[in-house]
Design an enzyme around this catalytic site. Structure first.
Site, PDB file in Angstrom:
ATOM      1  CB  CYS A   1      44.019 -31.310  -5.654  1.00 34.94           C
ATOM      2  SG  CYS A   1      45.028 -31.429  -4.170  1.00 34.94           S
ATOM      3  CG  LEU A   2      48.833 -27.364  -6.596  1.00 32.16           C
ATOM      4  CD1 LEU A   2      49.624 -26.371  -5.747  1.00 32.16           C
ATOM      5  CD2 LEU A   2      49.133 -27.167  -8.073  1.00 32.16           C
TER       6      LEU A   2
ATOM      7  CG  HIS B   1      40.762 -27.960  -2.275  1.00 31.41           C
ATOM      8  ND1 HIS B   1      40.415 -28.693  -3.390  1.00 31.41           N
ATOM      9  CD2 HIS B   1      42.075 -28.227  -2.051  1.00 31.41           C
ATOM     10  CE1 HIS B   1      41.480 -29.377  -3.814  1.00 31.41           C
ATOM     11  NE2 HIS B   1      42.501 -29.096  -3.022  1.00 31.41           N
ATOM     12  CD  GLU B   2      44.168 -25.433  -0.201  1.00 29.19           C
ATOM     13  OE1 GLU B   2      44.930 -26.253   0.341  1.00 29.19           O
ATOM     14  OE2 GLU B   2      44.012 -25.381  -1.446  1.00 29.19           O
TER      15      GLU B   2
ATOM     16  CD  GLN C   1      48.107 -29.502  -1.117  1.00 26.61           C
ATOM     17  OE1 GLN C   1      47.771 -28.380  -0.756  1.00 26.61           O
ATOM     18  NE2 GLN C   1      47.937 -29.921  -2.354  1.00 26.61           N
TER      19      GLN C   1
ATOM     20  N   GLY D   1      45.990 -22.347  -3.800  1.00 25.30           N
ATOM     21  CA  GLY D   1      45.930 -22.703  -2.390  1.00 25.30           C
ATOM     22  C   GLY D   1      46.872 -23.853  -2.102  1.00 25.30           C
TER      23      GLY D   1
ATOM     24  CG  HIS E   1      44.634 -30.391   1.255  1.00 22.68           C
ATOM     25  ND1 HIS E   1      45.002 -31.627   0.764  1.00 22.68           N
ATOM     26  CD2 HIS E   1      44.489 -29.592   0.163  1.00 22.68           C
ATOM     27  CE1 HIS E   1      45.062 -31.564  -0.572  1.00 22.68           C
ATOM     28  NE2 HIS E   1      44.749 -30.347  -0.962  1.00 22.68           N
TER      29      HIS E   1
HETATM   30 ZN   LIG Z   1      44.470 -29.674  -2.876  1.00 25.47          ZN
END
Ligand SMILES: [Zn+2]
Length: 172
Positions: free
Chosen positions: A93-94, A135-136, A51, A46, A139
């Site tokens: 998380c990236l 999660h997204e 991000q 995701g 963000h």
């Molecule tokens: Zn994330």
């Protein structure tokens, strides 16, 4: 479909709410293309627009990481409209490489938003997909999974993260 740099914890755009998309124009379509390419390259399941430094409410999710085209979700102005139950699993998380923790998430969610044709889409999800949606959507609200941990865990983690931000230590 250029692969974009994924911003890390501490970048202001990750910690502020993003704004809704007003027009799904070619810029938004190409943003989504870049997001999908960046998510697959990472690889991740995701990605949210902030991000890659774009403060717009746009998310992409693909639990198959490109293996199954049918699983790719591209959602503009996503909203959590219903949630039910609780689950807790390791999440990463990236934007926070090498950290995993288990925030409490709903077991089941209903999410709505627009696809790239401007048509409303409604998803009902459980398990990993429910966690990915939460999660997204977090963000685009400027919330990272580390913000959802217990105060003690959060303080510990944030101390480590601040040190890494200061030292620029994000190497895998
Ligand atoms: Zn994330």
């Amino acid at each position: 479909m250029p692969i974009r740099e994924i911003l890390k914890y501490g970048s202001p755009v990750l910690h502020a709410p993003s704004v809704p998309v007003e027009n799904i124009d070619r810029h938004v379509v190409s943003l989504v293309d870049d997001m999908v390419a960046t998510m697959y390259a990472a690889p991740g399941i995701g990605l949210a627009a902030p991000q890659i430094g774009v403060p717009l409410r746009v998310i992409v999710i693909d639990l198959s990481v490109g293996e199954d085209k049918g699983q790719l979700i591209k959602l503009v102005n996503p909203e959590l409209v219903e949630k039910e139950g609780e689950q807790r699993h390791d999440e990463g998380c990236l934007s926070v490489p090498r950290y995993y923790a288990s925030p409490v998430r709903p077991q089941r969610v209903t999410v709505k938003g627009l696809d790239l044709d401007g048509k409303e889409r409604v998803y009902t999800a459980t398990e990993l997909l429910a966690r990915a949606f939460c999660h997204e959507i977090d963000h685009v609200d400027g919330v990272l999974f580390v913000d959802r941990l217990s105060p003690l865990k959060r303080d510990l983690l944030k101390r480590k993260l601040r040190k890494r931000v200061k030292n620029g230590d994000w190497e895998e």
